[in-house]
Design an enzyme around this catalytic site. Structure first.
Site, PDB file in Angstrom:
ATOM      1  CB  SER A   1      -4.235   2.147  13.976  1.00  0.00           C
ATOM      2  OG  SER A   1      -5.097   3.137  14.502  1.00  0.00           O
TER       3      SER A   1
ATOM      4  CB  VAL B   1      -2.082  -7.304   0.811  1.00  0.00           C
ATOM      5  CG1 VAL B   1      -0.959  -6.391   0.373  1.00  0.00           C
ATOM      6  CG2 VAL B   1      -3.215  -6.529   1.471  1.00  0.00           C
TER       7      VAL B   1
ATOM      8  CB  ALA C   1     -11.577  -6.185  15.281  1.00  0.00           C
TER       9      ALA C   1
ATOM     10  N   GLY D   1       0.807  -1.221   0.000  1.00  0.00           N
ATOM     11  CA  GLY D   1       0.000   0.000   0.000  1.00  0.00           C
ATOM     12  C   GLY D   1       0.837   1.266   0.000  1.00  0.00           C
TER      13      GLY D   1
ATOM     14  CE  LYS E   1      -4.400  -0.545  10.700  1.00  0.00           C
ATOM     15  NZ  LYS E   1      -3.436  -0.970   9.662  1.00  0.00           N
TER      16      LYS E   1
ATOM     17  CG  ASN F   1       1.565   1.393   4.707  1.00  0.00           C
ATOM     18  OD1 ASN F   1       1.487   2.150   5.679  1.00  0.00           O
ATOM     19  ND2 ASN F   1       1.019   1.706   3.528  1.00  0.00           N
TER      20      ASN F   1
ATOM     21  CE1 TYR G   1      -7.673   0.891   9.782  1.00  0.00           C
ATOM     22  CE2 TYR G   1      -8.013   2.010  11.881  1.00  0.00           C
ATOM     23  CZ  TYR G   1      -7.245   1.779  10.759  1.00  0.00           C
ATOM     24  OH  TYR G   1      -6.037   2.435  10.606  1.00  0.00           O
TER      25      TYR G   1
HETATM   26  N1  LIG Z   1      -4.032   7.889   8.109  1.00  0.00           N
HETATM   27  C1  LIG Z   1      -4.035   7.781   9.423  1.00  0.00           C
HETATM   28  O1  LIG Z   1      -4.377   8.717  10.172  1.00  0.00           O
HETATM   29  C2  LIG Z   1      -3.613   6.475  10.067  1.00  0.00           C
HETATM   30  C3  LIG Z   1      -3.636   6.379  11.469  1.00  0.00           C
HETATM   31  C4  LIG Z   1      -3.231   5.197  12.058  1.00  0.00           C
HETATM   32  C5  LIG Z   1      -2.806   4.135  11.268  1.00  0.00           C
HETATM   33  N2  LIG Z   1      -2.823   4.244   9.918  1.00  0.00           N
HETATM   34  C6  LIG Z   1      -2.389   3.091   9.117  1.00  0.00           C
HETATM   35  O2  LIG Z   1      -1.352   3.486   8.250  1.00  0.00           O
HETATM   36  C7  LIG Z   1      -1.399   2.695   7.057  1.00  0.00           C
HETATM   37  C8  LIG Z   1      -1.401   3.609   5.838  1.00  0.00           C
HETATM   38  O3  LIG Z   1      -2.522   4.473   5.929  1.00  0.00           O
HETATM   39  P1  LIG Z   1      -2.724   5.696   4.916  1.00  0.00           P
HETATM   40  O4  LIG Z   1      -3.493   6.716   5.663  1.00  0.00           O
HETATM   41  O5  LIG Z   1      -1.439   6.058   4.259  1.00  0.00           O
HETATM   42  O6  LIG Z   1      -3.688   4.996   3.847  1.00  0.00           O
HETATM   43  P2  LIG Z   1      -4.057   5.460   2.370  1.00  0.00           P
HETATM   44  O7  LIG Z   1      -5.447   4.963   2.146  1.00  0.00           O
HETATM   45  O8  LIG Z   1      -3.749   6.894   2.127  1.00  0.00           O
HETATM   46  O9  LIG Z   1      -3.037   4.649   1.446  1.00  0.00           O
HETATM   47  C9  LIG Z   1      -2.892   3.283   1.535  1.00  0.00           C
HETATM   48  C10 LIG Z   1      -2.737   2.642   0.156  1.00  0.00           C
HETATM   49  O10 LIG Z   1      -3.020   1.258   0.381  1.00  0.00           O
HETATM   50  C11 LIG Z   1      -3.626   0.756  -0.781  1.00  0.00           C
HETATM   51  N3  LIG Z   1      -4.373  -0.463  -0.462  1.00  0.00           N
HETATM   52  C12 LIG Z   1      -5.589  -0.544   0.147  1.00  0.00           C
HETATM   53  N4  LIG Z   1      -5.981  -1.839   0.177  1.00  0.00           N
HETATM   54  C13 LIG Z   1      -4.991  -2.561  -0.399  1.00  0.00           C
HETATM   55  C14 LIG Z   1      -4.820  -3.940  -0.689  1.00  0.00           C
HETATM   56  N5  LIG Z   1      -5.779  -4.834  -0.373  1.00  0.00           N
HETATM   57  N6  LIG Z   1      -3.679  -4.356  -1.289  1.00  0.00           N
HETATM   58  C15 LIG Z   1      -2.719  -3.457  -1.632  1.00  0.00           C
HETATM   59  N7  LIG Z   1      -2.831  -2.128  -1.412  1.00  0.00           N
HETATM   60  C16 LIG Z   1      -3.958  -1.689  -0.797  1.00  0.00           C
HETATM   61  C17 LIG Z   1      -4.535   1.874  -1.255  1.00  0.00           C
HETATM   62  O11 LIG Z   1      -4.819   1.721  -2.636  1.00  0.00           O
HETATM   63  C18 LIG Z   1      -3.708   3.106  -0.928  1.00  0.00           C
HETATM   64  O12 LIG Z   1      -2.977   3.569  -2.047  1.00  0.00           O
HETATM   65  C19 LIG Z   1      -2.639   1.816   7.181  1.00  0.00           C
HETATM   66  O13 LIG Z   1      -2.277   0.534   7.672  1.00  0.00           O
HETATM   67  C20 LIG Z   1      -3.481   2.552   8.197  1.00  0.00           C
HETATM   68  O14 LIG Z   1      -4.370   1.663   8.872  1.00  0.00           O
HETATM   69  C21 LIG Z   1      -3.199   5.395   9.301  1.00  0.00           C
END
Ligand SMILES: NC(=O)c1ccc[n+]([C@@H]2O[C@H](COP(=O)([O-])OP(=O)(O)OC[C@H]3O[C@@H](n4cnc5c(N)ncnc54)[C@H](O)[C@@H]3O)[C@@H](O)[C@H]2O)c1
Length: 247
Positions: free
Chosen positions: A138, A61, A154, A13, A156, A83, A152
């Site tokens: 997260s 994934v 659960a 991702g 994580k 990620n 979500y």
């Molecule tokens: N954004 C936040 O505030 C935040 C907070 C805590 C944790 N997180 C975690 O950080 C990580 C990244 O978050 P983000 O905000 O950059 O997300 P985002 O949605 O901006 O980007 C993530 C990318 O993952 C890709 N993706 C989604 N499902 C997929 C799959 N099945 N296979 C391959 N790629 C896939 C999407 O196409 C996207 O380009 C995640 O695990 C999220 O849970 C984010």
């Protein structure tokens, strides 16, 4: 110190957001990085932007056959960063109001996605007696929140538990497995509305460090956990959240 020259990483991702920042930081530390994304064009554009040490590797994934085929086609993976974690269908809804047919994607990406990618790289890591697995979780996976993210959360939390077991099962084979539990991150994509910007600016004020996180903040932690120097760190969940309260 923390030199990843000669190592090959896969960041799932990483076509945008946090993953893109992680990929950039790993490349800056010397690694070759496979840029995975569900959206193939996003993976291609990101790899293009990151330069010759980035290689696009789009797949879902959550689909084990696709994960296996893609990883078999790549060079051996030394560093896996799980990620991908926000399904395209994600919305904030309390459990009582979320229909049963909307549960799947949260578990598919956050639990099965991690299981699939670990399965595809772990034998090779153990055979080479060196590997680093980092799962991006997260605060929603470590504490209860009243913001409509229970399923979500659960998923994580499941990733965190799985990392602990993988760490114990493979500690004798040179493989470490750790989790980073993130706080709220800065979103700068062009699609973000003014309303969302206002909400996140408000939340930023509640973070003791006075700002939201960036992909680079998380990337530096990944570089450390992926390094030779972190070989004695395994089975841990590290909160990276600007000092926000965690339980
Ligand atoms: N954004 C936040 O505030 C935040 C907070 C805590 C944790 N997180 C975690 O950080 C990580 C990244 O978050 P983000 O905000 O950059 O997300 P985002 O949605 O901006 O980007 C993530 C990318 O993952 C890709 N993706 C989604 N499902 C997929 C799959 N099945 N296979 C391959 N790629 C896939 C999407 O196409 C996207 O380009 C995640 O695990 C999220 O849970 C984010």
């Amino acid at each position: 110190m923390f030199d990843l020259t000669g190592k090959t990483a896969l960041v799932t991702g990483s076509g945008q957001g946090v993953g893109l920042g992680i990929a950039r930081t790993l490349i800056d530390a010397g690694a070759i990085v496979y840029i995975n994304d569900l959206v193939a064009d996003r993976a291609l554009a990101a790899a293009n932007e990151l330069g010759p040490n980035a290689r696009p590797l789009p797949f879902d994934v959550a689909n084990f056959a696709d994960v296996e085929a893609a990883i078999l086609s790549a060079d051996p993976i030394d560093i896996l960063v799980n990620n991908a974690g926000i399904p395209p269908s994600m919305r904030a809804v309390k459990f009582r109001d979320l229909p049963r047919d909307e549960w799947g994607p949260y578990v598919d990406v956050n639990l099965y996605g991690v299981l699939n990618c670990v399965k595809a790289v772990l034998d090779g890591m153990c055979e080479r007696n060196w590997g680093r697995i980092i799962t991006i979780s997260s605060g929603a996976g470590t504490q209860g929140l009243n913001i409509g993210v229970s399923i979500y959360g659960a998923g994580k939390g499941a990733g965190i538990s799985f990392m602990r077991h993988i760490a114990m099962e493979n500690a004798g084979d040179g493989v470490t497995a750790n989790t980073l539990a993130l706080g709220l991150m800065q979103r700068d994509e062009p699609g973000i509305s003014e309303d969302q910007r206002t909400v996140t600016a408000k939340i930023a004020k509640t973070v003791p460090a006075g700002r939201l996180g960036t992909g680079t903040d998380i990337g530096y932690a990944c570089v450390y956990l992926a390094s030779e120097e972190a070989s004695w760190v395994t089975g841990q969940t590290i909160a990276i959240n600007g000092g926000s309260a965690t339980t």
